[in-house]
Scaffold this active site. Sequence first.
Site, short mmCIF file in Angstrom:
data_model
loop_
_atom_site.label_atom_id
_atom_site.label_comp_id
_atom_site.label_asym_id
_atom_site.label_seq_id
_atom_site.Cartn_x
_atom_site.Cartn_y
_atom_site.Cartn_z
N ARG A 18 0.87 -1.04 -0.02
CA ARG A 18 -0.09 0.25 -0.07
C ARG A 18 0.80 1.24 0.01
NH1 ARG A 18 -5.04 -1.00 3.93
NH2 ARG A 18 -3.68 -0.92 5.54
N ASP A 19 2.09 1.21 -0.26
CA ASP A 19 2.91 2.36 -0.31
C ASP A 19 4.15 2.19 -1.13
OD1 ASP A 19 3.41 5.21 0.31
OD2 ASP A 19 4.20 4.95 2.15
N ILE A 20 3.89 1.57 -2.25
CA ILE A 20 5.02 1.45 -3.24
C ILE A 20 5.48 2.45 -3.88
CG2 ILE A 20 5.91 0.23 -5.47
CD1 ILE A 20 5.72 -1.70 -2.87
#
Length: 195
Positions: A65-67
């Site tokens: 959820r935070d690439i």
Amino acid sequence: KEIEINSIINHKNIVKSIEYFENSENIYFIFEYLPDGELNTFDSNVIKEICDGLLYLKKNGIIHRDIKAKNIIMKDGHPFIIDFGLSRIQSKNSLCYESYGSFTYIAPEIFENYGYNHKCDIWSLGIMLHCLKYGDVPFDSEDNDKEKIVKKILEQKYEKRNDTLYDNIIELCLVKRVNDRKKISELINMIKYLS
């Protein structure tokens, strides 16, 4: 949740958690040393290794959820996915509904609040690849107006700047409809043809 995720992951392209400790206010993690800084250039082998790490996460029911490039740290020419603070373990066939991520990297399905799965990480990968190649985000506004950015993410089709395999891969990551977005395994098969 970050403690749980860090304790179960074990992949050559994901940072290894060595130890953690906590006090009444904070949790502190000690990770392996990664001295070469954040990802800042495109290399097909590096991108494939990032995708290998994402495939591992998917197979283990973890959505990052935070690439983004700041969450990919290099060591000896190899990438390591870091920062599982926003990650979630997802049971098979379930959807997430919380809105998380770095704003300009957030997938359309998260803004639409229809529920999302691991394919939001593929969207973020596409944004990251575009940023690495072109130095900007593909869905933005000159005045950084969040409403305008969301409108573009939801409505505007990604416009390739060139007709190369690299740009085709970015485009396939940035397909609005989740079911039409490529699987990470399909992207890995395409990336091996980059040079």
